[in-house]
Each structure stands twice: as C-alpha cells, then as structure tokens.
Write an enzyme that holds these catalytic residues in place. Structure first.
Site, PDB file in Angstrom:
ATOM      1  N   GLY A 106       0.831  -1.129  -0.123  1.00  0.00           N
ATOM      2  CA  GLY A 106      -0.257   0.057   0.162  1.00  0.00           C
ATOM      3  C   GLY A 106       0.591   0.992  -0.116  1.00  0.00           C
ATOM      4  CB  ALA A 107       1.983   3.840   1.392  1.00  0.00           C
ATOM      5  CG  HIS A 118       5.327   4.935  -5.003  1.00  0.00           C
ATOM      6  ND1 HIS A 118       5.730   3.966  -6.145  1.00  0.00           N
ATOM      7  CD2 HIS A 118       5.365   3.977  -4.190  1.00  0.00           C
ATOM      8  CE1 HIS A 118       6.865   3.058  -6.088  1.00  0.00           C
ATOM      9  NE2 HIS A 118       6.064   2.829  -4.636  1.00  0.00           N
ATOM     10  CG  HIS A 122       3.328   0.400  -5.652  1.00  0.00           C
ATOM     11  ND1 HIS A 122       3.204   1.537  -4.875  1.00  0.00           N
ATOM     12  CD2 HIS A 122       3.898  -0.594  -5.163  1.00  0.00           C
ATOM     13  CE1 HIS A 122       3.932   1.665  -3.495  1.00  0.00           C
ATOM     14  NE2 HIS A 122       4.420  -0.287  -4.024  1.00  0.00           N
ATOM     15  N   GLY A 166       8.748  -5.612  -8.729  1.00  0.00           N
ATOM     16  CA  GLY A 166       9.427  -4.430  -8.718  1.00  0.00           C
ATOM     17  C   GLY A 166      11.243  -5.273  -9.231  1.00  0.00           C
ATOM     18  CD  GLU A 167      16.088  -3.429 -12.741  1.00  0.00           C
ATOM     19  OE1 GLU A 167      15.169  -3.242 -13.419  1.00  0.00           O
ATOM     20  OE2 GLU A 167      17.486  -3.678 -13.228  1.00  0.00           O
ATOM     21  CD  GLN A 180       9.994  -8.517  -2.053  1.00  0.00           C
ATOM     22  OE1 GLN A 180       9.998  -8.097  -0.874  1.00  0.00           O
ATOM     23  NE2 GLN A 180       9.432  -7.826  -2.650  1.00  0.00           N
ATOM     24  CB  SER A 231      10.016   4.121  -1.654  1.00  0.00           C
ATOM     25  OG  SER A 231      10.063   3.314  -0.572  1.00  0.00           O
TER      26      SER A 231
HETATM   27  P1  AMP Z   1       5.710  -2.401  -1.529  1.00  0.00           P
HETATM   28  O1  AMP Z   1       4.848  -1.870  -1.067  1.00  0.00           O
HETATM   29  O2  AMP Z   1       7.275  -1.956  -1.213  1.00  0.00           O
HETATM   30  O3  AMP Z   1       5.809  -4.130  -0.671  1.00  0.00           O
HETATM   31  O4  AMP Z   1       5.878  -2.868  -2.917  1.00  0.00           O
HETATM   32  C1  AMP Z   1       5.319  -3.694  -3.587  1.00  0.00           C
HETATM   33  C2  AMP Z   1       6.226  -3.767  -5.252  1.00  0.00           C
HETATM   34  O5  AMP Z   1       6.129  -2.281  -5.811  1.00  0.00           O
HETATM   35  C3  AMP Z   1       7.216  -4.888  -4.906  1.00  0.00           C
HETATM   36  O6  AMP Z   1       6.792  -5.735  -5.911  1.00  0.00           O
HETATM   37  C4  AMP Z   1       8.193  -3.283  -4.985  1.00  0.00           C
HETATM   38  O7  AMP Z   1       9.045  -4.185  -5.346  1.00  0.00           O
HETATM   39  C5  AMP Z   1       7.463  -2.706  -6.277  1.00  0.00           C
HETATM   40  N1  AMP Z   1       8.386  -1.468  -6.509  1.00  0.00           N
HETATM   41  C6  AMP Z   1       8.177  -0.429  -5.116  1.00  0.00           C
HETATM   42  N2  AMP Z   1       8.664   0.189  -5.877  1.00  0.00           N
HETATM   43  C7  AMP Z   1       9.022   0.599  -7.069  1.00  0.00           C
HETATM   44  C8  AMP Z   1       9.174   1.583  -8.093  1.00  0.00           C
HETATM   45  N3  AMP Z   1       9.831   2.032  -7.954  1.00  0.00           N
HETATM   46  N4  AMP Z   1       9.554   0.613  -9.096  1.00  0.00           N
HETATM   47  C9  AMP Z   1       9.233  -0.074  -9.704  1.00  0.00           C
HETATM   48  N5  AMP Z   1       8.130  -0.694  -8.671  1.00  0.00           N
HETATM   49  C10 AMP Z   1       8.399  -0.489  -7.237  1.00  0.00           C
END
Ligand code: AMP
Length: 277
Positions: A28-29, A31, A34, A145-146, A151, A183
């Site tokens: 969540g949160a 951007h 995502h 996400g890369e 992960q 992020s």
């Molecule tokens: P999170 O909500 O931080 O757990 O991220 C969820 C998914 O979004 C994960 O697969 C992350 O790698 C991906 N993600 C987070 N930030 C970015 C970004 N700046 N660019 C691309 N993918 C992202």
C-alpha cells in the site's frame, strides 16, 4: 473495480471469473512504481488482482512497522485508475490463522547477503506471505519491482520450493525526477532528506560510468563516502553478480555486475540497485 477483504470473497470471485489472472502484491501507500506493475500485469492477463497488506512478519523492526504509511482510500482510487480489477485488503486472520509468524524456507545465501544480512528474518517473512498469497490467488503471472532486486530472487526461490507455476515478471525501477527510487517510505522523508537522498542514484550512475577504472573496493568506499557527505548513513554498499548475488572482489569476476545500496536518511531506510552494464 471490486474491493475484497475475506478469502471467501476472493475465492468466489475467482470461481466466477475465468481467464488468466495477474497478481501484484503490495504493502500500500501506492505510487507510480506500483501502478506501473499493475499496468504491466494488465497488459499480460485478463484479470488483475492487487493485494494491499502491511505484512508484520517481514518487519524486523517494530517501530518501522508502526510508522509504515497506510492509505486505503487513496490506494483504491489509484488502482481503479490503473485498470486494476480487484483490490484485496486481506485480513490478518486469513493469512496467519495459526498466529503471526513466518514459516521456514531454505533461502541459502540470499539470507546472508545484503538485505538478508542486515534484516534478519525479513526474507522468511516475505517468502511466507507471498507463498500464502499465491496459494489463495493462484495467479498465472505475478509482477514485482526491480527496486527490490534481492526480493525477486527470494520469491523465485520460494516459488520453486513451493512448486508454484506462476510466471514471475520483473518491472524496472520507477524514479522521481531527482533519480530517487519511488518508495512508500519516501512519504516519511523531510524535504531536505528527500533532496539529499538523490545522491544514491547519482553515486550509482558515477560507478556505472567510470567504476571500471578503479578497483571494486575503491568504488564501494567512494560511494559510501559520497552518501555520508550528503548527510545519509550508508548501511551497506555491495557490488555483486546480478545472478548469483555473490559480492565481487574484481570486475573480472562477473559479466553482469550490479550495485546494491541501503542507507538511512534520518530514520528512514532506503534501498536501491542498478545494473553496472
Ligand atoms: P511494496 O509495497 O514496497 O512492498 O512494493 C510492492 C511491489 O512494488 C514490489 O514488487 C516492489 O518491488 C514494487 N516497487 C516498489 N517501488 C517500486 C519502484 N520505484 N519501481 C518499480 N517497482 C516498485
């Protein structure tokens, strides 16, 4: 777009909707990084399901879990705009019916380097939650996400160990204009730390441009001191082979080197990585 909370609702949705399923797990949160994953999933499959769950078992620091940003209404609006079909806000009891703890996966060296080394238990928590989410959603494709490069390696390994047949797709890191990787944690940065944090990307680009002229160790020290000079506290800077994730001693040790950084901007922990080819 349908909003779902219980696994009962999710399974009745899946029973009624045939065709391929794309899945994007998030905390969540949301951007644009995502949303890029959601759009990519949409281009590959008939139905896209996004989960939004701040997973307690992957936080090795309780204060970090406490302050993690949450915005259900904003997330739902953004997901609808990105073409998501279902947003699933799972209940803790559905994902952790036996209590909130991780299962144990053989993650080998992935648990010992970089994020594995500095966030003990983090990847067991990630493997546990994604395994359980995969079991409920049964996706054909899942997009990650890369930005969280290590992960992805953990999820591929878990997926193999748990015999999931999902196709794992990786989407490039989306950045702010300053180069700072998007992020959810960026919401916690003060304006001055947000500005200062662009040094992470700048320093990685410098190594990509001219790092081969110096020793690997010299590059690592240089990046650490560039980050420290900008007012951040580097936790690790590692140049590793992007397939094995083994740290390099010499440039000749890898055809595909990648730099990985974790640093604190105040009390906000940021990570990033970049291919050096
Ligand atoms: P999170 O909500 O931080 O757990 O991220 C969820 C998914 O979004 C994960 O697969 C992350 O790698 C991906 N993600 C987070 N930030 C970015 C970004 N700046 N660019 C691309 N993918 C992202």
């Amino acid at each position: 777009m349908q909003i779902i909370r219980s696994v009962a609702e999710l399974s009745s949705y899946l029973d009624q909707h045939k065709g391929t399923v794309g899945f994007v797990p998030t905390m969540g949160a949301l951007h644009d990084g995502h949303l890029q994953l959601v759009k990519q999933a949409k281009s590959l499959t008939d139905t896209v399901i996004v989960s939004v769950f701040v997973n307690p078992t992957q936080f090795n620091n309780p204060a970090d879990l406490e302050k993690y940003p949450r915005d259900e209404d904003g997330d739902s609006r953004k997901l609808e705009g990105a073409g998501c079909d279902v947003v699933w806000f799972p209940e803790v009891i559905d994902l952790y019916p036996g209590g909130v703890s991780s299962d144990v996966y053989d993650l080998a060296h992935l648990e010992r380097v970089m994020e594995g080394e500095f966030r003990p238990g983090h990847f067991q928590g990630v493997a546990t939650i994604v395994d359980r989410l995969f079991k409920f959603v049964r996706p054909d494709v899942a997009v990650f996400g890369e930005k969280d490069y290590q992960q992805v390696a953990v999820i591929r390994r878990m997926s193999h160990l748990s015999k999931h047949t999902v196709d794992i797709v990786v989407s490039p890191t989306r950045r702010e204009e300053s180069g700072l990787a998007m992020s959810s944690r960026n919401l916690l940065l003060s304006d001055s730390f947000k500005k200062a944090s662009s040094i992470i990307h700048i320093a990685m680009l410098e190594i990509r441009a001219s790092g081969r002229e110096r020793l690997v160790d010299e590059c690592v020290s240089e990046v650490k001191s560039r980050i420290a000079q900008a007012g951040l506290v580097p936790e690790y800077v590692v140049i590793a082979d992007e397939d094995s994730l083994e740290p390099l001693e010499n440039w000749g040790d890898s055809k595909a080197p990648r730099i990985f950084i974790a640093a604190y901007a105040g009390d906000v922990r940021l990570i990033d990585n970049l291919s050096l080819n």
